[in-house]
Design an enzyme around this catalytic site. Structure first.
Site, short mmCIF file in Angstrom:
data_model
loop_
_atom_site.label_atom_id
_atom_site.label_comp_id
_atom_site.label_asym_id
_atom_site.label_seq_id
_atom_site.Cartn_x
_atom_site.Cartn_y
_atom_site.Cartn_z
N HIS A 5 -15.39 -3.43 13.62
CA HIS A 5 -15.28 -1.99 13.37
C HIS A 5 -15.65 -1.23 14.65
O HIS A 5 -16.62 -1.58 15.32
CB HIS A 5 -16.20 -1.59 12.21
CG HIS A 5 -16.05 -0.16 11.81
ND1 HIS A 5 -16.82 0.85 12.35
CD2 HIS A 5 -15.18 0.45 10.97
CE1 HIS A 5 -16.44 2.02 11.82
NE2 HIS A 5 -15.45 1.79 10.98
N TYR A 26 -12.98 -5.93 9.37
CA TYR A 26 -12.32 -5.66 10.65
C TYR A 26 -12.36 -6.91 11.52
O TYR A 26 -13.36 -7.16 12.20
CB TYR A 26 -13.02 -4.47 11.35
CG TYR A 26 -13.05 -3.25 10.44
CD1 TYR A 26 -12.07 -2.28 10.52
CD2 TYR A 26 -14.03 -3.12 9.44
CE1 TYR A 26 -12.07 -1.19 9.65
CE2 TYR A 26 -14.03 -2.05 8.56
CZ TYR A 26 -13.05 -1.09 8.67
OH TYR A 26 -13.04 -0.04 7.79
N HIS A 71 -8.24 3.33 -3.80
CA HIS A 71 -9.26 3.45 -2.76
C HIS A 71 -10.18 4.62 -3.12
O HIS A 71 -9.75 5.60 -3.74
CB HIS A 71 -8.62 3.73 -1.40
CG HIS A 71 -7.76 2.61 -0.89
ND1 HIS A 71 -7.42 2.49 0.43
CD2 HIS A 71 -7.18 1.57 -1.53
CE1 HIS A 71 -6.67 1.41 0.59
NE2 HIS A 71 -6.50 0.83 -0.59
N THR A 107 -4.16 4.79 -1.34
CA THR A 107 -5.24 5.24 -0.46
C THR A 107 -5.84 6.57 -0.94
O THR A 107 -5.32 7.22 -1.86
CB THR A 107 -4.76 5.38 1.00
OG1 THR A 107 -3.81 6.44 1.05
CG2 THR A 107 -4.15 4.10 1.51
N ALA A 127 -20.54 1.93 3.17
CA ALA A 127 -19.77 1.58 1.97
C ALA A 127 -20.61 0.81 0.94
O ALA A 127 -20.39 0.94 -0.27
CB ALA A 127 -18.55 0.77 2.36
N GLU A 140 0.84 -1.21 0.00
CA GLU A 140 0.00 0.00 0.00
C GLU A 140 0.87 1.25 0.00
O GLU A 140 1.88 1.33 0.68
CB GLU A 140 -0.88 0.00 1.25
CG GLU A 140 -1.80 1.19 1.33
CD GLU A 140 -2.93 0.98 2.32
OE1 GLU A 140 -3.73 0.06 2.09
OE2 GLU A 140 -2.97 1.70 3.31
#
Ligand code: FAD
Length: 288
Positions: A149, A145, A77, A48, A124, A17
């Site tokens: 989250h 997550y 992203h 990102t 999302a 990333e």
């Protein structure tokens, strides 16, 4: 190329990333770092996106540079929390026009001063629906997550939300960082039990400096295993030793993931070419 092809493969793969600069002054140095990381021949690289959209041009510019200069597949992203429909459409047009095929669709953190009644996108999955209706050809991923989250009431509700995300067209999930692989293995079992069976990409953060550790402890729910805490306690005052130990810890985590059938690992390399190189070099016989 669609990143889902790589992610579905059973061969161990590594992706990295990078994040775009906040101002154009720093674009060149970030571009150079991203290209060095691209030279490591990752399966793909994610770029990102600033939640407020301030760095959106840089996200796409950096992704385009990776395609044109290095032939590396980018995953851009895109966050929606602060955007209206026309802004999302304009971002999608921009992404499409540069030949970018992959989007990690995110809500983004809700800014403290945002008037929630004016939000077009609350979750999302609504962005995913929008992307699919805009152009069904994009390969779309989402975030997940393993330790739940922070806004979620509990892990069951969080997984129910992931199911909706996947049903909306999310083809794979990339995890938030975690430091204990058992947490991921448990999470995947719960996903499968709930009928969420898209590939999960494991997000690994090599922790290489004391500042990062303080931040992780202050913002996240991450369970930090004793083994990890002992490394931090022992080496926090010696930056070089901490870096070496952090890279070794991340490498061990990655090897254990591969050994347990998780074939796609995403490294939160944060524009750090040295960390990306060292991790890749530690795995030369494993990723061939
Ligand atoms: P969502 O999937 O919308 O989830 C947000 C919360 O809403 C969760 O608690 C979820 O359980 C709940 N929820 C979701 N759907 C429903 C539903 N249908 N009904 C009820 N509740 C629901 N941030 C950036 O600003 N830029 C980035 O580039 C970026 N990249 C990231 C990459 C990864 C791999 C990860 C893990 C995070 C990234 N983030 C990024 C951070 C992310 O934007 C935040 O964590 C944000 O708070 C949540 O985004 P999300 O897409 O996971 O939201």
């Amino acid at each position: 190329m669609k990143v889902i092809e790589n992610i579905k493969s059973e061969k161990p793969t590594l992706s990295f990333e990078v994040f775009p600069p906040k101002t154009s002054d720093n674009f060149e140095s970030v571009r150079v770092a991203a290209e060095k990381i691209a030279d490591l021949k990752p399966a793909y690289m994610s770029v990102t996106y600033g939640a407020g959209g301030g760095t959106s041009d840089f996200t796409v510019d950096l992704a385009e540079d990776l395609i044109k200069q290095k032939g590396v597949t980018p995953l851009t992203h895109l966050t929606c929390v602060s955007s209206d429909e026309s802004r999302i459409e304009s971002e999608l047009r921009k992404i499409k026009s540069k030949g970018i095929e992959n989007i990690l669709a995110l809500r983004g953190d809700i800014p403290k001063d945002l008037d929630k009644s004016k939000m077009k996108y609350t979750y999302a999955y609504e962005l995913i629906e929008k992307i699919k209706s805009f152009d069904d050809d994009f390969c779309i991923g989402g975030a997940c997550y393993p330790e739940t989250h922070p806004e979620s009431e509990n892990s069951k509700k969080d997984i129910e939300s992931l199911k909706i995300k996947v049903e909306s067209g999310c083809e794979f999930l990339t995890t938030q960082m975690f430091f204990d692989n058992n947490i991921l293995y448990n999470f995947i079992m719960r996903l499968l039990k709930a009928g969420v069976d898209v590939p999960v990409v494991a997000g690994i953060m090599p922790v290489t400096n004391a500042k990062q550790i303080k931040r992780i402890i202050s913002i996240s729910k991450n369970a930090l295993p004793q083994r990890f805490i002992r490394i931090v306690d022992r080496f926090a005052s010696d930056p070089q030793a901490l870096k070496q130990a952090g890279i070794a810890y991340a490498t061990e985590q990655i090897i254990d993931l591969y050994a347990n059938g998780i074939s796609s690992v995403h490294v939160y390399s944060m524009n750090n070419t040295e960390v990306a190189e060292k991790i890749k070099n530690n795995l030369t016989e494993i990723i061939k």
